[in-house]
Structure formats: structure tokens, C-alpha cells
Motif scaffolding. Structure first.
Motif, PDB file in Angstrom:
ATOM      1  N   THR A 107       0.650  -1.678  -0.067  1.00  0.00           N
ATOM      2  CA  THR A 107      -0.404   0.211   0.383  1.00  0.00           C
ATOM      3  C   THR A 107       0.755   1.338   0.065  1.00  0.00           C
ATOM      4  N   GLU A 108       0.778   2.585   0.279  1.00  0.00           N
ATOM      5  CA  GLU A 108       0.284   3.892  -0.052  1.00  0.00           C
ATOM      6  C   GLU A 108       2.149   4.089   0.831  1.00  0.00           C
ATOM      7  N   GLN A 153      -9.824   1.024   3.759  1.00  0.00           N
ATOM      8  CA  GLN A 153     -10.452   1.461   3.150  1.00  0.00           C
ATOM      9  C   GLN A 153     -10.127   2.395   1.493  1.00  0.00           C
ATOM     10  N   ASP A 154      -9.771   2.847   2.841  1.00  0.00           N
ATOM     11  CA  ASP A 154      -8.644   4.156   1.786  1.00  0.00           C
ATOM     12  C   ASP A 154      -7.382   3.758   1.178  1.00  0.00           C
ATOM     13  N   GLN A 155      -7.275   2.485   0.934  1.00  0.00           N
ATOM     14  CA  GLN A 155      -6.069   1.963   0.703  1.00  0.00           C
ATOM     15  C   GLN A 155      -6.549   0.751  -0.447  1.00  0.00           C
ATOM     16  N   VAL A 156      -7.534   0.502  -0.684  1.00  0.00           N
ATOM     17  CA  VAL A 156      -8.768  -1.093  -2.275  1.00  0.00           C
ATOM     18  C   VAL A 156      -8.018  -0.551  -3.187  1.00  0.00           C
ATOM     19  N   LYS A 157      -7.976   1.020  -3.831  1.00  0.00           N
ATOM     20  CA  LYS A 157      -6.705   1.393  -5.184  1.00  0.00           C
ATOM     21  C   LYS A 157      -5.555   0.888  -5.825  1.00  0.00           C
ATOM     22  N   PHE A 158      -5.450   0.061  -4.327  1.00  0.00           N
ATOM     23  CA  PHE A 158      -3.216  -0.503  -4.185  1.00  0.00           C
ATOM     24  C   PHE A 158      -3.733  -1.904  -4.795  1.00  0.00           C
ATOM     25  N   LYS A 173      -5.538  -3.338  -7.420  1.00  0.00           N
ATOM     26  CA  LYS A 173      -4.969  -2.717  -8.708  1.00  0.00           C
ATOM     27  C   LYS A 173      -3.856  -2.101  -9.019  1.00  0.00           C
ATOM     28  N   ILE A 174      -3.529  -1.347  -8.646  1.00  0.00           N
ATOM     29  CA  ILE A 174      -2.129  -0.767  -8.918  1.00  0.00           C
ATOM     30  C   ILE A 174      -1.090  -1.664  -8.598  1.00  0.00           C
ATOM     31  N   GLU A 233      -1.401  -3.352 -11.541  1.00  0.00           N
ATOM     32  CA  GLU A 233      -0.993  -2.769 -12.988  1.00  0.00           C
ATOM     33  C   GLU A 233       0.816  -3.072 -13.205  1.00  0.00           C
ATOM     34  N   LEU A 264       0.664   8.967  -2.648  1.00  0.00           N
ATOM     35  CA  LEU A 264       0.413   8.210  -4.381  1.00  0.00           C
ATOM     36  C   LEU A 264       0.555   8.988  -5.519  1.00  0.00           C
TER      37      LEU A 264
END
Length: 107
Positions: free
Chosen positions: A6-7, A63-68, A70-71, A74, A102
């Protein structure tokens, strides 16, 4: 399920986690590590090894790290495999724990 970097790894890139991974699923970018979701066997040995507390089981992601999720997926084919630890980035301790990194991610 898989584990996700994560971030908080951004601009730190501690690699203690790499040495304990039994399947070599980490990939290294200029200032960030990712976990290959197709290689990760969900063993969790990397979690306690991360000095930045930046690795989570997918189901435990804040919840604020869920985008990771996909990252990580990718960047896996873009970044090179890393199988041994290295020194962290020179100013890793200064960046550890800073929010909103990020935009600092180098792809």
C-alpha cells in the motif's frame, strides 16, 4: 486472496519483506514495491517484516487503500522481480508514515 503493498511503501521501499517471501512474488519499481497477485500464496510472512506496515491481506485493507489492489496488479508486469533485500531509499525514514504519497509514485 492475495497480499497488497500500500501507499506507505512509496518513497520508502524497505525490502525486508522480500527476503522472507517463499515464492519471490515482489516486484521493484523506482520508489515502490508491489506484490504479484498471481504469484502470492497468501502466506502472510511478509506482513510483520515490513517496517512501514505497508502490506495487508487483501481482505484487511483499509478502505482508503483498496485502490492499491489494482495498482499492484497493473505494475507487476512493469516492475522487475526482486528476490533479495536492498538498502531502503536514502530518505525512507523521513517518508515513513507521511500521508497522501500516491502522487509521488514513480511508474
Amino acid at each position: 486472496m492475495t497480499h497488497v503493498v500500500t501507499e506507505n511503501c512509496i518513497k520508502c521501499k524497505f525490502t525486508d519483506c522480500v527476503d522472507v517471501c517463499p515464492v519471490d512474488c515482489f516486484r521493484e519499481g523506482p520508489n515502490f514495491l508491489v506484490i504479484d497477485p498471481d504469484e502470492c500464496i497468501d502466506c502472510a510472512v511478509c506482513i510483520p517484516e515490513c517496517p512501514a506496515n505497508a502490506i495487508f491481506a487483501e481482505e484487511d485493507l483499509p478502505q482508503d487503500q483498496v485502490k492499491f489492489i489494482k495498482i499492484n496488479a497493473e505494475l507487476t508486469p512493469v516492475f522487475d522481480s526482486i528476490t533479495r533485500s536492498k538498502k531502503p531509499l536514502p530518505d525512507a525514514d523521513d517518508w515513513n508514515g507521511k500521508p497522501d504519497k500516491l502522487k509521488q509514485l514513480e511508474r
